[in-house]
Design a protein around this motif. Sequence first.
Motif, PDB file in Angstrom:
ATOM      1  N   LEU A 128       0.833  -1.201   0.000  1.00 26.52           N
ATOM      2  CA  LEU A 128       0.000   0.000   0.000  1.00 26.52           C
ATOM      3  C   LEU A 128       0.871   1.255   0.000  1.00 26.52           C
ATOM      4  O   LEU A 128       0.563   2.240  -0.675  1.00 26.52           O
ATOM      5  N   ALA A 129       1.967   1.211   0.738  1.00 27.82           N
ATOM      6  CA  ALA A 129       2.852   2.373   0.825  1.00 27.82           C
ATOM      7  C   ALA A 129       3.359   2.785  -0.547  1.00 27.82           C
ATOM      8  O   ALA A 129       3.360   3.980  -0.899  1.00 27.82           O
ATOM      9  N   PHE A 130       3.780   1.824  -1.349  1.00 29.85           N
ATOM     10  CA  PHE A 130       4.311   2.144  -2.674  1.00 29.85           C
ATOM     11  C   PHE A 130       3.199   2.560  -3.645  1.00 29.85           C
ATOM     12  O   PHE A 130       3.419   3.376  -4.543  1.00 29.85           O
ATOM     13  N   GLU A 131       2.007   2.008  -3.438  1.00 24.37           N
ATOM     14  CA  GLU A 131       0.848   2.440  -4.225  1.00 24.37           C
ATOM     15  C   GLU A 131       0.559   3.919  -3.972  1.00 24.37           C
ATOM     16  O   GLU A 131       0.287   4.689  -4.905  1.00 24.37           O
ATOM     17  N   ILE A 132       0.640   4.333  -2.704  1.00 26.38           N
ATOM     18  CA  ILE A 132       0.393   5.731  -2.346  1.00 26.38           C
ATOM     19  C   ILE A 132       1.426   6.646  -3.002  1.00 26.38           C
ATOM     20  O   ILE A 132       1.083   7.670  -3.607  1.00 26.38           O
ATOM     21  N   LEU A 133       2.693   6.278  -2.895  1.00 28.77           N
ATOM     22  CA  LEU A 133       3.753   7.129  -3.422  1.00 28.77           C
ATOM     23  C   LEU A 133       3.724   7.225  -4.944  1.00 28.77           C
ATOM     24  O   LEU A 133       4.078   8.257  -5.519  1.00 28.77           O
ATOM     25  N   ALA A 134       3.319   6.155  -5.607  1.00 29.45           N
ATOM     26  CA  ALA A 134       3.311   6.138  -7.071  1.00 29.45           C
ATOM     27  C   ALA A 134       2.167   6.966  -7.661  1.00 29.45           C
ATOM     28  O   ALA A 134       2.223   7.356  -8.833  1.00 29.45           O
ATOM     29  N   ASN A 135       1.150   7.259  -6.859  1.00 26.60           N
ATOM     30  CA  ASN A 135      -0.023   7.975  -7.348  1.00 26.60           C
ATOM     31  C   ASN A 135       0.303   9.441  -7.618  1.00 26.60           C
ATOM     32  O   ASN A 135       1.010  10.090  -6.850  1.00 26.60           O
ATOM     33  N   THR A 136      -0.234   9.975  -8.697  1.00 22.33           N
ATOM     34  CA  THR A 136       0.032  11.377  -9.058  1.00 22.33           C
ATOM     35  C   THR A 136      -0.485  12.359  -8.012  1.00 22.33           C
ATOM     36  O   THR A 136      -0.037  13.513  -7.968  1.00 22.33           O
ATOM     37  N   GLU A 137      -1.422  11.933  -7.171  1.00 20.05           N
ATOM     38  CA  GLU A 137      -1.908  12.818  -6.112  1.00 20.05           C
ATOM     39  C   GLU A 137      -0.824  13.133  -5.094  1.00 20.05           C
ATOM     40  O   GLU A 137      -0.877  14.158  -4.415  1.00 20.05           O
ATOM     41  N   GLY A 140       3.018  15.897  -8.476  1.00 16.70           N
ATOM     42  CA  GLY A 140       2.823  15.973  -9.923  1.00 16.70           C
ATOM     43  C   GLY A 140       4.050  15.633 -10.732  1.00 16.70           C
ATOM     44  O   GLY A 140       3.946  15.311 -11.924  1.00 16.70           O
ATOM     45  N   ASP A 141       5.231  15.681 -10.112  1.00 19.84           N
ATOM     46  CA  ASP A 141       6.486  15.413 -10.804  1.00 19.84           C
ATOM     47  C   ASP A 141       6.860  13.938 -10.643  1.00 19.84           C
ATOM     48  O   ASP A 141       7.104  13.466  -9.527  1.00 19.84           O
ATOM     49  N   ALA A 142       6.912  13.206 -11.764  1.00 22.55           N
ATOM     50  CA  ALA A 142       7.228  11.772 -11.715  1.00 22.55           C
ATOM     51  C   ALA A 142       8.608  11.522 -11.131  1.00 22.55           C
ATOM     52  O   ALA A 142       8.836  10.499 -10.467  1.00 22.55           O
ATOM     53  N   ASN A 143       9.548  12.447 -11.363  1.00 24.38           N
ATOM     54  CA  ASN A 143      10.896  12.282 -10.809  1.00 24.38           C
ATOM     55  C   ASN A 143      10.879  12.325  -9.286  1.00 24.38           C
ATOM     56  O   ASN A 143      11.604  11.564  -8.631  1.00 24.38           O
TER      57      ASN A 143
END
Length: 303
Positions: A128-137, A140-143
């Motif tokens: 779940l932790a990585f799901e949260i961090l990967a979300n654009t919310e 906004g910067d993918a980097n």
Amino acid sequence: MSENSESDISFELKLAECADKVTVALDKMIAPAVGPEAQLMRAMRHGALAGGKRLRPFIVIEVGRMFDAPEKSLLRAASALEAVHAYSLVHDDLPSMDDDDLRRGQPTVHKAFDEATAVLAGDALQTLAFEILANTETHGDANVRCKLIEILALSSGARGMVGGQMIDMAPSFDEDDALNILARMQRMKTGALISCAAEFGAIIGGASENEHQALAGFTTDLGLAYQIKDDLLDVQGEEAVVGKAVSKDKDAGKQNFVSLLGEESAISRVEMLADQAKQHLSVFGSRASTLIQTVDFVLDRRH
């Protein structure tokens, strides 16, 4: 009431407010307890929403605020970090590791449910932790999102928290090198996620390299002080106050900082580390006032 007492109350309120925000956020992020897998979600909630100081999320948010980082991004990153911390506690309490029956004043997840459910709940909280961090919310910067994911993976994996847990499972350490091994274990098992917390806030806030280094020094000393204080509480604390079993290391014959240094030397070491942690924050001036209070909180905590 003294000025220090008023300051302490103000800090406790800040900590409690942050804990409430993180609890509410995680409650929304954990899937509803419906369907044939509902027990998993109930176990996740039991492990993640049952209170606690939420010190790591607090550090994320307070560091980020020094750089005027967006509150939404900080809260989501803080929640992701707390999900990993919660997973680590669920697994740490298992019979195959520390075999604890009590956590934060309530039955541990494997006691409230069963061992298999506890393992799966920990696994699900981690992902779940990585799901949260990967979300654009989260940002906004993918980097920035990738950097957050990388830091959390390094801090929680074999070179961080999990590696430290492996060292902690050793029955004893070579006497000549015991303190060095204990310090290494602490940097990995406890310190890595505390350092990750400050890194999260600094990354989202766009801190400079010098500011990153100052925060790294701060969290290194704070993390070690936290662990030695934990060892002191295992010796001096009361189960009803601490919220978990005490004297476990002594009863199991495990070495810790108190058994190797003695209580007086351990207390002196905590005070020295606390002073050093504050010195690292001097570059931030008054912006770091809440982080300085965090050091005092670790020094004085009773649970």
